[in-house]
Design an enzyme around this catalytic site. Structure first.
Site, mmCIF file in Angstrom:
data_model
loop_
_atom_site.group_PDB
_atom_site.id
_atom_site.type_symbol
_atom_site.label_atom_id
_atom_site.label_comp_id
_atom_site.label_asym_id
_atom_site.label_seq_id
_atom_site.Cartn_x
_atom_site.Cartn_y
_atom_site.Cartn_z
ATOM 1 N N GLU A 6 -31.161 41.282 -19.594
ATOM 2 C CA GLU A 6 -31.014 40.922 -21.005
ATOM 3 C C GLU A 6 -31.182 39.409 -21.137
ATOM 4 O O GLU A 6 -30.849 38.656 -20.214
ATOM 5 C CB GLU A 6 -29.623 41.398 -21.476
ATOM 6 C CG GLU A 6 -29.235 41.071 -22.885
ATOM 7 C CD GLU A 6 -30.089 41.715 -23.966
ATOM 8 O OE1 GLU A 6 -31.318 41.511 -23.944
ATOM 9 O OE2 GLU A 6 -29.531 42.377 -24.853
ATOM 10 N N ASP A 7 -31.694 38.979 -22.279
ATOM 11 C CA ASP A 7 -31.868 37.542 -22.487
ATOM 12 C C ASP A 7 -30.524 36.837 -22.645
ATOM 13 O O ASP A 7 -30.236 35.856 -21.980
ATOM 14 C CB ASP A 7 -32.788 37.272 -23.698
ATOM 15 C CG ASP A 7 -32.366 38.019 -24.965
ATOM 16 O OD1 ASP A 7 -31.364 38.779 -24.933
ATOM 17 O OD2 ASP A 7 -33.035 37.851 -25.995
ATOM 18 N N ARG B 115 -40.347 32.672 -29.609
ATOM 19 C CA ARG B 115 -40.214 33.356 -28.322
ATOM 20 C C ARG B 115 -41.079 32.714 -27.231
ATOM 21 O O ARG B 115 -40.736 32.757 -26.063
ATOM 22 C CB ARG B 115 -40.632 34.834 -28.441
ATOM 23 C CG ARG B 115 -39.674 35.685 -29.234
ATOM 24 C CD ARG B 115 -39.991 37.155 -29.007
ATOM 25 N NE ARG B 115 -39.439 38.021 -30.034
ATOM 26 C CZ ARG B 115 -38.201 38.501 -30.030
ATOM 27 N NH1 ARG B 115 -37.377 38.183 -29.064
ATOM 28 N NH2 ARG B 115 -37.792 39.293 -31.004
ATOM 29 N N PHE C 130 -26.874 28.588 -31.483
ATOM 30 C CA PHE C 130 -27.964 29.560 -31.577
ATOM 31 C C PHE C 130 -29.174 29.003 -30.833
ATOM 32 O O PHE C 130 -29.654 27.915 -31.121
ATOM 33 C CB PHE C 130 -28.319 29.872 -33.034
ATOM 34 C CG PHE C 130 -29.151 31.111 -33.134
ATOM 35 C CD1 PHE C 130 -28.559 32.370 -33.076
ATOM 36 C CD2 PHE C 130 -30.537 31.039 -33.199
ATOM 37 C CE1 PHE C 130 -29.311 33.532 -33.103
ATOM 38 C CE2 PHE C 130 -31.301 32.190 -33.237
ATOM 39 C CZ PHE C 130 -30.693 33.439 -33.184
ATOM 40 N N ASP D 255 -23.984 37.947 -26.236
ATOM 41 C CA ASP D 255 -23.269 37.181 -27.262
ATOM 42 C C ASP D 255 -21.938 37.890 -27.517
ATOM 43 O O ASP D 255 -21.002 37.738 -26.741
ATOM 44 C CB ASP D 255 -24.181 37.131 -28.493
ATOM 45 C CG ASP D 255 -23.653 36.286 -29.615
ATOM 46 O OD1 ASP D 255 -22.884 35.360 -29.357
ATOM 47 O OD2 ASP D 255 -24.011 36.545 -30.781
HETATM 48 P P1 IMP Z 1 -24.683 40.872 -28.927
HETATM 49 O O1 IMP Z 1 -24.667 42.338 -29.224
HETATM 50 O O2 IMP Z 1 -23.897 40.099 -29.956
HETATM 51 O O3 IMP Z 1 -24.277 40.519 -27.526
HETATM 52 O O4 IMP Z 1 -26.160 40.387 -29.197
HETATM 53 C C1 IMP Z 1 -27.128 40.377 -28.251
HETATM 54 C C2 IMP Z 1 -28.466 40.141 -28.901
HETATM 55 O O5 IMP Z 1 -28.376 39.268 -30.050
HETATM 56 C C3 IMP Z 1 -29.386 39.433 -27.920
HETATM 57 O O6 IMP Z 1 -30.100 40.343 -27.125
HETATM 58 C C4 IMP Z 1 -30.275 38.645 -28.844
HETATM 59 O O7 IMP Z 1 -31.334 39.441 -29.271
HETATM 60 C C5 IMP Z 1 -29.406 38.322 -30.036
HETATM 61 N N1 IMP Z 1 -28.815 36.971 -29.916
HETATM 62 C C6 IMP Z 1 -27.525 36.647 -29.715
HETATM 63 N N2 IMP Z 1 -27.362 35.306 -29.652
HETATM 64 C C7 IMP Z 1 -28.591 34.789 -29.788
HETATM 65 C C8 IMP Z 1 -29.099 33.446 -29.791
HETATM 66 O O8 IMP Z 1 -28.390 32.435 -29.648
HETATM 67 N N3 IMP Z 1 -30.450 33.326 -29.981
HETATM 68 C C9 IMP Z 1 -31.280 34.378 -30.134
HETATM 69 N N4 IMP Z 1 -30.852 35.640 -30.134
HETATM 70 C C10 IMP Z 1 -29.517 35.837 -29.969
#
Ligand code: IMP
Length: 179
Positions: A98-99, A164, A151, A102
């Site tokens: 995963e990238d 991207r 962010f 969060d």
């Molecule tokens: P989570 O469910 O809140 O952990 O969100 C994960 C997804 O939200 C990641 O795979 C990203 O696609 C997006 N995301 C969360 N934080 C960022 C950020 O700082 N930049 C870009 N995408 C983010």
């Protein structure tokens, strides 16, 4: 890169060193196992492409795509599978790539689904982690960098579909998304 919109957080060369380190660790940990690397589209595509070239054991690849409902900078935890895996994961050692983690709500949902399919194990490798924002019990097994609550874009990560392709991980200036 448009430096009016972003500040570089991790430069290209630095990221490559970190990815090589992660690759060495994963190579050592998974020796002798049937490794299946699962990339979460779209954000993980660049990280995954670099990472698998640093893992020095036989492996298979698959991809999953999910959409989470929320605003453009936060996720809600309500997740829908847009593309499921092509192959069975039964008895496989699954490494989710995963990238960024969060809130962890997206990965929590994905892990719950995959664990029901009788894999040998499910672990998580993310390039970036924002632990201060966690709303689920997810703890990635391999983390490139823990970062503060900013962010970020680039190296696969987007804001509204853009950025991207930037080679560095950059902090998006609030002036861009507060417009
Ligand atoms: P989570 O469910 O809140 O952990 O969100 C994960 C997804 O939200 C990641 O795979 C990203 O696609 C997006 N995301 C969360 N934080 C960022 C950020 O700082 N930049 C870009 N995408 C983010």
């Amino acid at each position: 890169m448009n430096f009016n919109e972003v500040d570089v957080l991790f430069a290209e060369e630095e990221i490559q060193e970190k990815v090589a380190q992660l690759g060495r660790q994963i190579t050592a940990d998974y020796k002798g196992e049937d490794l299946l690397v699962v990339g979460i589209l779209k954000g993980a595509f660049i990280f995954m492409a670099d990472l698998v070239r640093k893992i020095d054991i036989p492996l298979e690849l698959d991809f999953m795509s999910v959409s989470s409902y929320g605003t453009s900078t936060t996720s809600s935890g309500e997740v829908r599978i847009m593309k499921d895996l092509d192959y069975s994961i039964e008895n496989k050692s699954v490494l989710i790539v995963e990238d960024i983690v969060d809130t962890g709500l997206t990965l929590n949902y994905i892990c719950e689904i995959l664990k029901k399919r009788d894999p040998k194990s499910v672990k998580i490798c993310c390039l970036l982690d924002k632990p201060s924002r966690r709303k689920s019990p997810i703890r990635p097994d391999y983390v490139g960098y823990s970062i503060p609550d900013e962010f970020v874009v680039g190296y696969g990560l987007d804001y509204a579909g853009q950025y991207r392709g930037y080679p560095a991980v950059c902090i998006l200036k609030p002036s861009v998304y507060e417009k």
